[in-house]
Design a protein around this motif. Sequence first.
Motif, PDB file in Angstrom:
ATOM      1  N   UNK A   1      38.348 -35.140  -0.589  1.00 19.04           N
ATOM      2  CA  UNK A   1      37.047 -34.928  -1.493  1.00 19.04           C
ATOM      3  C   UNK A   1      36.017 -35.884  -1.080  1.00 19.04           C
ATOM      4  N   UNK A   2      34.852 -35.731  -1.684  1.00 17.80           N
ATOM      5  CA  UNK A   2      33.728 -36.360  -1.066  1.00 17.80           C
ATOM      6  C   UNK A   2      33.145 -37.142  -2.120  1.00 17.80           C
ATOM      7  N   UNK A   3      32.741 -38.271  -1.900  1.00 16.79           N
ATOM      8  CA  UNK A   3      31.904 -39.373  -2.954  1.00 16.79           C
ATOM      9  C   UNK A   3      30.564 -39.710  -2.270  1.00 16.79           C
ATOM     10  N   UNK A   4      29.636 -39.999  -3.238  1.00 22.23           N
ATOM     11  CA  UNK A   4      28.330 -40.362  -2.605  1.00 22.23           C
ATOM     12  C   UNK A   4      28.253 -41.795  -2.583  1.00 22.23           C
ATOM     13  N   UNK A   5      27.966 -42.571  -1.443  1.00 23.64           N
ATOM     14  CA  UNK A   5      27.799 -43.970  -1.719  1.00 23.64           C
ATOM     15  C   UNK A   5      26.581 -44.360  -2.056  1.00 23.64           C
ATOM     16  N   UNK A  21      47.242 -33.106  -9.683  1.00 19.73           N
ATOM     17  CA  UNK A  21      45.747 -32.495  -9.898  1.00 19.73           C
ATOM     18  C   UNK A  21      45.401 -32.105 -11.028  1.00 19.73           C
ATOM     19  N   UNK A  22      44.128 -31.924 -11.218  1.00 20.69           N
ATOM     20  CA  UNK A  22      43.714 -31.385 -12.513  1.00 20.69           C
ATOM     21  C   UNK A  22      43.808 -29.942 -12.181  1.00 20.69           C
ATOM     22  N   UNK A  23      43.943 -29.075 -13.427  1.00 16.01           N
ATOM     23  CA  UNK A  23      44.085 -27.745 -13.147  1.00 16.01           C
ATOM     24  C   UNK A  23      42.955 -26.742 -13.861  1.00 16.01           C
ATOM     25  N   UNK A  24      41.893 -27.601 -14.513  1.00 11.11           N
ATOM     26  CA  UNK A  24      40.834 -26.910 -15.308  1.00 11.11           C
ATOM     27  C   UNK A  24      40.320 -25.698 -14.462  1.00 11.11           C
ATOM     28  N   UNK A  25      39.963 -24.680 -14.973  1.00 12.38           N
ATOM     29  CA  UNK A  25      39.319 -23.580 -14.789  1.00 12.38           C
ATOM     30  C   UNK A  25      37.792 -23.756 -14.302  1.00 12.38           C
ATOM     31  N   UNK A 216      39.594 -34.789  -8.431  1.00 13.15           N
ATOM     32  CA  UNK A 216      40.940 -34.084  -8.001  1.00 13.15           C
ATOM     33  C   UNK A 216      41.899 -34.140  -8.858  1.00 13.15           C
ATOM     34  N   UNK A 217      41.897 -35.208  -9.681  1.00 15.06           N
ATOM     35  CA  UNK A 217      43.279 -35.460 -10.244  1.00 15.06           C
ATOM     36  C   UNK A 217      43.123 -35.311 -11.651  1.00 15.06           C
ATOM     37  N   UNK A 218      44.104 -35.278 -12.378  1.00 11.86           N
ATOM     38  CA  UNK A 218      44.231 -35.081 -13.956  1.00 11.86           C
ATOM     39  C   UNK A 218      43.286 -36.080 -14.608  1.00 11.86           C
ATOM     40  N   UNK A 219      42.545 -35.553 -15.448  1.00 11.43           N
ATOM     41  CA  UNK A 219      41.831 -36.542 -16.561  1.00 11.43           C
ATOM     42  C   UNK A 219      41.743 -35.901 -17.692  1.00 11.43           C
ATOM     43  N   UNK A 220      41.443 -36.620 -18.784  1.00 16.47           N
ATOM     44  CA  UNK A 220      41.529 -36.099 -20.256  1.00 16.47           C
ATOM     45  C   UNK A 220      40.361 -35.975 -20.955  1.00 16.47           C
ATOM     46  N   UNK A 221      39.213 -36.774 -20.487  1.00 14.20           N
ATOM     47  CA  UNK A 221      37.962 -36.706 -21.272  1.00 14.20           C
ATOM     48  C   UNK A 221      37.141 -36.990 -20.142  1.00 14.20           C
ATOM     49  N   UNK A 222      35.875 -36.297 -20.555  1.00  9.83           N
ATOM     50  CA  UNK A 222      34.822 -35.972 -19.361  1.00  9.83           C
ATOM     51  C   UNK A 222      33.512 -36.333 -20.066  1.00  9.83           C
ATOM     52  N   UNK A 223      32.808 -37.264 -19.283  1.00  9.40           N
ATOM     53  CA  UNK A 223      31.429 -37.714 -19.778  1.00  9.40           C
ATOM     54  C   UNK A 223      30.442 -36.718 -18.715  1.00  9.40           C
ATOM     55  N   UNK A 224      30.007 -35.796 -19.352  1.00  3.84           N
ATOM     56  CA  UNK A 224      29.293 -34.866 -18.636  1.00  3.84           C
ATOM     57  C   UNK A 224      27.819 -34.776 -18.498  1.00  3.84           C
ATOM     58  N   UNK A 225      27.417 -35.624 -19.439  1.00  4.60           N
ATOM     59  CA  UNK A 225      25.861 -36.074 -19.614  1.00  4.60           C
ATOM     60  C   UNK A 225      25.484 -37.325 -20.176  1.00  4.60           C
TER      61      UNK A 225
END
Length: 249
Positions: A1-5, A21-25, A216-225
């Motif tokens: 996976x890519x990251x931006x430096x 891995x996370x399996x979110x659609x 790519x991996x499992x996570x449980x909360x997402x700060x999207x904004x």
Amino acid sequence: TSILNDDGKTEWVELNDTLKRNTYDLEEGFVRDGELMKYYENGKSVSTVGIDVSKYQGDIDWAKVKAAGIRFAMIRVGSRGYGTGQLILDENCGKNIQGALNNGIKVGVYFFSQATSTVEAVEEANFVVAAVMNYKITYPVVCDIEQVKNDTARTDQLTNDEITQYTKDFCDTVKGYGYKPMIYADKKCLLTRLDLTKLQDYDIWLNQSGEKQDYPYEFDMWQYSQVGVIDGINGETDLNISFINYEEK
């Protein structure tokens, strides 16, 4: 996976097959309803929407926040100075926790860590617990390990193993008090500064602004904004989606 430096260049990070891995659609699961993000499985909403706030949001009208559809709030307890190393209590911490709880909003808390030893990591966790022990905290108690940008920080010279260990020390201490520990960081920090194989017992709160995430991996909360607009809060605030109802967990 890519990251931006920080220099704007893309770096590719090899994935670890031992991590789940996370399996979110990503194509159909996430639906934006105005400011609020929701996640659906089989046509049913299986997420909860929340905010995270600190003194920088000023005085909050929590009744309006609840009416706007917010169901949980992650509230900053404080931070350790990235230059001085001093522990600092967020001046609105207690007021924000009580205001949210009074209006039926579930509460979790976070602390900006700058621990450079196990002693300091445990000290930070104890500081947080002492500040919240008289409130009903049902969402996670979070170790925020985001990196300081545009300045030097006391943790800059730590190795990945050291940061991993101090994060684990914070989380283990929190867990010992009976709270649910969690780690907050962005994709780059999670993938390049932590040994995630040693942190699999802890939930992850991902910081990645946008309509979609590619962690790519499992996570449980997402700060999207980080530029959300919610009635009851003057100015912008961070918006989050939780895939776990922590009160029931």
